[in-house]
Design an enzyme around this catalytic site. Sequence first.
Site, PDB file in Angstrom:
ATOM      1  CB  THR A 222       7.051   0.184   4.373  1.00 31.47           C
ATOM      2  OG1 THR A 222       8.461   0.279   4.596  1.00 31.47           O
ATOM      3  CG2 THR A 222       6.749   0.787   3.017  1.00 31.47           C
TER       4      THR A 222
ATOM      5  CG  PHE B 138       3.205  -1.079   0.866  1.00 30.18           C
ATOM      6  CD1 PHE B 138       3.623  -1.496   2.121  1.00 30.18           C
ATOM      7  CD2 PHE B 138       4.031  -1.309  -0.210  1.00 30.18           C
ATOM      8  CE1 PHE B 138       4.837  -2.133   2.297  1.00 30.18           C
ATOM      9  CE2 PHE B 138       5.259  -1.952  -0.056  1.00 30.18           C
ATOM     10  CZ  PHE B 138       5.664  -2.359   1.200  1.00 30.18           C
TER      11      PHE B 138
END
Length: 640
Positions: free
Chosen positions: A538, A540
Amino acid sequence: MIVVLDHNVRPEDKRAIVTFLEDKGFRIREIQGEEETILGAVGIIPIDMREVELLAGVARVIPITKPYKLASREFKKTDTTIPVGPVKIGGPRIAVIAGPCAVESREQIKEIAALVRDSGAVILRGGAYKPRTSPYAFQGLGEKGLKYLKEAGEANGMPVISEIVTPEHAGMFAEYADILQIGARNMQNFELLKTIGALHKPVLLKRGPAATIQDLLMSAEYLLAHGTETVMLCERGIRTFETYTRNTLDISAIPVVKKLSHLPILVDPSHGTGIRAKVLPMALAAVAAGADGLIVEVHTNPEHALSDGPQSLYPEQFEKLMRDIQALTPVLNKELARLPEERPQPPSRPASAAAAAAVAAERGTIKAAFQGEPGAFSENALARYFPERTQSIPLREFRDVFEAVLTGKSHYGIIPIENTLTGSIHQNYDLLLQYPDVRIVGEQTIRIIHNLITLPEAELGDIMRVYSHPQGLSQCARYLDGYPQWEKIPFYDTAGSIAHIAREGKKENAGIASLDAARVHKMKVLKEGIETDSRNYTRFVIIAREELARAESRRGRPNKASLVFSTSNTPGSLFQALQVLAERKINMVKLESRPIAGKPWEEMFYVDVDIPPEATVFRTALEQLSACTETLRTLGLYSV
Ligand code: PEP
Ligand code: MN
């Protein structure tokens, strides 16, 4: 031996234990662990351990079986981190030391320092006393070399390391060098080890060309036994029957040392191979094998270097090495150690409130908000982005993170923006568009590893229900398919599901979340890494109020931009917009289209680009883009 004390040991009992052991002739080192206090008693003294076990306040006694004591994992379970100026070495970081083999002149070291710093080196190397095989080879500039090295380090805000070859130079080195290097040839110069150990300065101890791993750890023990606690080891290749490379770089020593010792281990692929073209692959191998850092030789003019030219990287090669390591970090769940963006400057008053906030944030009061419960992946990403001194603020919703940033309750926020398996997180793109005064100031990618977490006393057979965020459940579908009898219950947050099962206290409840979440709530990890696809990352982004974002982008050179635009509903309009970028050779790293809410079949585009070094090229591109699109928004200009 290791003496583990009772949780609530009385101070007078502790003193009595120390006195008892000291009277027997042991040297005592105290370690304050997370959960227990430990005394390390070092000495080769015959003693019946039961005598110690019976003392008031002693929980248990563990013998240290290895000949090296202070250096052993038995003595200290957690990885040692070594602070060197603004840098920390060890733990979840990779620290890269770079510079020439030898300091050759003031100009040479200054030039190389600036270049390696720009590429991401955090410590500057440069030999001033060179242990050369031939007495006719360049021996180094001596004290003058140390002076130039220190100057170049100071000009670039970098701590410096240099090799010390004799105890007589201890005073001189204490003045000039932040880390003392003990060269391979001196690894077993025990008088040198004793003197340097007593200086209490960080030391890099290189493995001798004919030393076993145990020999290396015994030499580290000399340093530790004489006072210093800050020892880093360095694998730099050993002599084998192979002659193609200068030495044989013993990559397997890295995981072995990690198991045997708590000390950080760095790798020197330059001396390890002796061949420039072999430095990059071996450096990457070392990092992949778990090295805490590298020490690499770099020279602007290796053909004319006074020593070790053939193994010195050109600055461009070093830059590529740093980029490749950066790309590896998410796989290893580590971060490259970084120096503060700004080079040291004469102190001056901050020009604006925003700059003042930036300074306050830098001085140790960074507040950063994230969505979720303590232990959330967002918090993990936050800790990776701001490795030190961050107060993290857990909030319920993504929107709350934006609000906290906007109202100044928090300097920064962190939000997930994109996942390799499930794509963009549109809700956060929408929020970025809704909060024009909040900008992206940085990014952080982490690997998402899911774990099955239960109450400490629960076993697999007890489980009846599994809680997690819907994404957590779907990303572990294959594992969960093996247990069709379990009820899968969506929860608002992965870490929150662990807080929930902890609160409920029922053995039949399990949750799926990060290791951090299990640790925070003192729950048990029943099975690690249950995600179906391990390529689960992921990205961010870090957000801040616009003024702080602007102050930041003035300080660091932004090299990435996140844009959102929409085009008119006419043929070729997207092509035209992209042509603006293509003509200026601006590299696009993301392009995604998305329907505009309330306008069926009309699309907007998320575009990320690399900002070229010439600022004007990018500025004119933005102007042209604005002219040929219907709406254009810059979500952030930031440096990665
Ligand atoms: C050096 O780092 O310059 C050096 C001489 O290394 P080693 O002691 O590993 O040969
Ligand atoms: Mn060298």
